[in-house]
Design a protein around this motif. Structure first.
Motif, PDB file in Angstrom:
ATOM      1  N   SER A   1       0.808  -1.217   0.000  1.00 59.91           N
ATOM      2  CA  SER A   1       0.000   0.000   0.000  1.00 59.91           C
ATOM      3  C   SER A   1       0.844   1.271   0.000  1.00 59.91           C
ATOM      4  O   SER A   1       0.308   2.377   0.051  1.00 59.91           O
ATOM      5  CB  SER A   1      -0.927   0.010   1.224  1.00 59.91           C
ATOM      6  OG  SER A   1      -0.176   0.075   2.425  1.00 59.91           O
ATOM      7  N   GLU A   2       2.145   1.117  -0.058  1.00 57.79           N
ATOM      8  CA  GLU A   2       3.003   2.296  -0.023  1.00 57.79           C
ATOM      9  C   GLU A   2       3.084   2.954  -1.401  1.00 57.79           C
ATOM     10  O   GLU A   2       3.059   2.270  -2.433  1.00 57.79           O
ATOM     11  CB  GLU A   2       4.392   1.918   0.482  1.00 57.79           C
ATOM     12  CG  GLU A   2       4.375   1.500   1.949  1.00 57.79           C
ATOM     13  CD  GLU A   2       5.736   1.143   2.462  1.00 57.79           C
ATOM     14  OE1 GLU A   2       6.692   1.116   1.654  1.00 57.79           O
ATOM     15  OE2 GLU A   2       5.854   0.878   3.666  1.00 57.79           O
ATOM     16  N   PRO A   3       3.204   4.271  -1.437  1.00 54.96           N
ATOM     17  CA  PRO A   3       3.267   4.970  -2.732  1.00 54.96           C
ATOM     18  C   PRO A   3       4.596   4.723  -3.425  1.00 54.96           C
ATOM     19  O   PRO A   3       5.606   4.424  -2.784  1.00 54.96           O
ATOM     20  CB  PRO A   3       3.123   6.443  -2.336  1.00 54.96           C
ATOM     21  CG  PRO A   3       3.666   6.505  -0.930  1.00 54.96           C
ATOM     22  CD  PRO A   3       3.271   5.204  -0.299  1.00 54.96           C
ATOM     23  N   THR A   4       4.581   4.835  -4.744  1.00 63.20           N
ATOM     24  CA  THR A   4       5.834   4.797  -5.493  1.00 63.20           C
ATOM     25  C   THR A   4       6.455   6.190  -5.490  1.00 63.20           C
ATOM     26  O   THR A   4       5.772   7.199  -5.274  1.00 63.20           O
ATOM     27  CB  THR A   4       5.600   4.325  -6.934  1.00 63.20           C
ATOM     28  OG1 THR A   4       4.628   5.186  -7.543  1.00 63.20           O
ATOM     29  CG2 THR A   4       5.085   2.889  -6.953  1.00 63.20           C
ATOM     30  N   ALA A   5       7.755   6.232  -5.709  1.00 65.77           N
ATOM     31  CA  ALA A   5       8.461   7.511  -5.690  1.00 65.77           C
ATOM     32  C   ALA A   5       7.962   8.421  -6.807  1.00 65.77           C
ATOM     33  O   ALA A   5       7.746   7.977  -7.938  1.00 65.77           O
ATOM     34  CB  ALA A   5       9.955   7.270  -5.837  1.00 65.77           C
ATOM     35  N   THR A   6       7.774   9.691  -6.490  1.00 63.75           N
ATOM     36  CA  THR A   6       7.331  10.667  -7.485  1.00 63.75           C
ATOM     37  C   THR A   6       8.536  11.230  -8.245  1.00 63.75           C
ATOM     38  O   THR A   6       9.664  11.187  -7.754  1.00 63.75           O
ATOM     39  CB  THR A   6       6.590  11.834  -6.818  1.00 63.75           C
ATOM     40  OG1 THR A   6       7.527  12.573  -6.021  1.00 63.75           O
ATOM     41  CG2 THR A   6       5.451  11.331  -5.936  1.00 63.75           C
ATOM     42  N   PRO A   7       8.315  11.760  -9.435  1.00 59.06           N
ATOM     43  CA  PRO A   7       9.428  12.396 -10.165  1.00 59.06           C
ATOM     44  C   PRO A   7      10.099  13.500  -9.346  1.00 59.06           C
ATOM     45  O   PRO A   7      11.329  13.650  -9.409  1.00 59.06           O
ATOM     46  CB  PRO A   7       8.738  12.961 -11.411  1.00 59.06           C
ATOM     47  CG  PRO A   7       7.564  12.065 -11.629  1.00 59.06           C
ATOM     48  CD  PRO A   7       7.088  11.706 -10.242  1.00 59.06           C
ATOM     49  N   ALA A   8       9.315  14.248  -8.562  1.00 62.45           N
ATOM     50  CA  ALA A   8       9.904  15.315  -7.747  1.00 62.45           C
ATOM     51  C   ALA A   8      10.807  14.743  -6.661  1.00 62.45           C
ATOM     52  O   ALA A   8      11.886  15.291  -6.380  1.00 62.45           O
ATOM     53  CB  ALA A   8       8.790  16.158  -7.115  1.00 62.45           C
ATOM     54  N   GLU A   9      10.387  13.646  -6.029  1.00 70.18           N
ATOM     55  CA  GLU A   9      11.209  13.016  -4.996  1.00 70.18           C
ATOM     56  C   GLU A   9      12.510  12.472  -5.591  1.00 70.18           C
ATOM     57  O   GLU A   9      13.585  12.613  -4.991  1.00 70.18           O
ATOM     58  CB  GLU A   9      10.424  11.893  -4.318  1.00 70.18           C
ATOM     59  CG  GLU A   9       9.283  12.390  -3.440  1.00 70.18           C
ATOM     60  CD  GLU A   9       8.363  11.274  -2.964  1.00 70.18           C
ATOM     61  OE1 GLU A   9       7.576  11.516  -2.035  1.00 70.18           O
ATOM     62  OE2 GLU A   9       8.430  10.156  -3.538  1.00 70.18           O
ATOM     63  N   ILE A  10      12.402  11.865  -6.760  1.00 69.50           N
ATOM     64  CA  ILE A  10      13.590  11.319  -7.415  1.00 69.50           C
ATOM     65  C   ILE A  10      14.539  12.437  -7.812  1.00 69.50           C
ATOM     66  O   ILE A  10      15.761  12.345  -7.616  1.00 69.50           O
ATOM     67  CB  ILE A  10      13.177  10.481  -8.639  1.00 69.50           C
ATOM     68  CG1 ILE A  10      12.498   9.185  -8.177  1.00 69.50           C
ATOM     69  CG2 ILE A  10      14.373  10.180  -9.528  1.00 69.50           C
ATOM     70  CD1 ILE A  10      11.898   8.369  -9.303  1.00 69.50           C
ATOM     71  N   SER A  11      14.002  13.521  -8.363  1.00 75.00           N
ATOM     72  CA  SER A  11      14.836  14.657  -8.768  1.00 75.00           C
ATOM     73  C   SER A  11      15.559  15.252  -7.561  1.00 75.00           C
ATOM     74  O   SER A  11      16.759  15.563  -7.638  1.00 75.00           O
ATOM     75  CB  SER A  11      13.973  15.711  -9.458  1.00 75.00           C
ATOM     76  OG  SER A  11      14.746  16.842  -9.803  1.00 75.00           O
TER      77      SER A  11
END
Length: 388
Positions: free
Chosen positions: A165-175
């Motif tokens: 149920s955990e979210p996947t990493a967002t592009p902003a988090e990865i950046s």
């Protein structure tokens, strides 16, 4: 309602934190006591002693700490008996947890719940019968486990796994992650040699040599090494001679929430991971990160495992998906050359694991009610306690 919880390692802390959050949702005035890590602390638990004292695996590793662990078992069980909670919930770490439950059951009628069914489908099936003498109810992470527990006489509910149920990493988090660690656009290889000191010490040199071989053919890769706070200094020391200018992530420099986001971003941006066997394979699958699993044991523990293990794979993604998509380099095969070849093969065909990872998350409950809430509801329903 008062709940006493016991977790002994980071994966248990993660389960405990999600369970506590679910219990608070259903019973807002609930009270917690026990032993846990930072994620359980974030939900309101003041640990009676550092959880890291219990993160020991393997016969050779346990022996030097035997008397200390025995004392902690006695102290923890006595704390349960003194406080008389409505329920004792032990989370994984069966060598410690079930000994605590045994003492508690011998001296009281306190209800006992164990979160994470023992892998009786893999080895030592008799453990379920022994466990049934001290445990009333089991919360299972895997969908095929309840019949094994029920056959031994325990109540059991499949509640899924919080990782689903955990979210996947967002592009902003990865950046933000790439910028913080000056990674640019380089492809990333995650190295995850474990969360316990003993396994890190066993695997660090082998992982380092494997990476040296891999990076000869893939020099553009950067190596990132996530850690848990209790072992960060050890990982720093053991990776100094690794190739790839490894970036060791130190969660001690940030709160639990930010550390979780950063770890998720590291997993999400990686092209491939080399990981020790364990729950981390599910974390990687949740972030769609292809992986190679490698693991070895001390000689005596390995000889015992060779006699008892009944399966041809130990990786949870393989087991849940009923595939063998994730390559393994285990025991005698945990050699730098074999690991480097497996990494090379995965890089050349990264999509091979995608179906297995998606199926694993689906079977563990992705898209349904949060597993922590499902686990909380199962605990209360079996106790016939009315939810808020």
């Amino acid at each position: 309602m008062r709940v006493f919880l016991v977790a002994g390692e980071p994966s248990g802390d993660r389960l405990g934190g999600a369970l506590m959050e679910g219990l608070k949702t259903l019973i807002p005035d609930i009270e917690f006591d026990g032993v846990g890590g930072p994620l359980m602390a974030a939900q309101g638990l003041t640990s009676r002693f550092p959880m890291s004292e219990l993160s020991v695996m393997g016969l050779i590793e346990v022996l030097p700490k035997f008397f200390h662990l025995k004392r902690r078992i006695s102290e923890t069980a006595q704390a349960v008996l003194d406080t008389q909670p409505d329920v004792l919930i032990t989370i994984d770490s069966p060598d410690f947890s079930l000994r605590v439950a045994k003492v508690v059951k011998a001296a009281s009628d306190i209800r006992t719940v164990h979160y994470v069914a023992p892998s009786v489908w893999a080895w030592r099936p008799g453990r379920a019968d022994k466990m049934a003498k001290v445990i009333d109810h089991v919360l299972a992470l895997l969908p095929f486990e309840p019949p094994y527990m029920e056959r031994a006489g325990m109540e059991c509910d499949f509640v899924g796994h919080p990782v689903a149920s955990e979210p996947t990493a967002t592009p902003a988090e990865i950046s933000a992650f790439r910028s913080k660690y000056d990674l640019g656009d380089a492809p990333i290889l995650l190295a995850l040699p474990g969360s316990r000191r003993g396994e890190i010490e066993r695997l660090a040199d082998t992982f380092g040599e494997a990476l040296k071989l891999f990076l000869k053919d893939h020099p553009s890769y950067r190596v990132v090494v996530p850690t848990v706070g209790a072992t960060t200094d050890l990982v720093n020391a053991l990776t100094q001679n690794w190739p790839g200018a490894p970036k060791v992530l130190d969660p001690r420099q940030m709160g639990a929430g930010l550390a979780t986001v950063e770890k998720r971003a590291a997993f999400g941006t990686a092209c491939i991971a080399l990981a020790a066997s364990g729950t981390v394979s599910l974390e990687l699958a949740a972030q769609n990160t292809p992986m190679v699993i490698a693991y070895k044991l001390n000689w005596l523990t390995q000889k015992m495992a060779e006699r008892m293990v009944k399966l041809d794979t130990v990786t949870l993604v393989n087991l849940v998906s009923e595939t063998r998509a994730v390559p393994e380099c285990l025991l005698n095969d945990c050699q730098p050359e074999m690991i480097a070849k497996a990494l090379h093969d995965v890089i050349n065909a990264p999509d091979v694991q995608q179906l297995a990872m998606n199926l694993t998350m689906e079977r563990l409950g992705r898209g349904g009610e949060a597993p922590g809430l499902r686990a909380a509801r199962a605990v209360l329903d079996r106790m016939q306690i009315k939810n808020a």
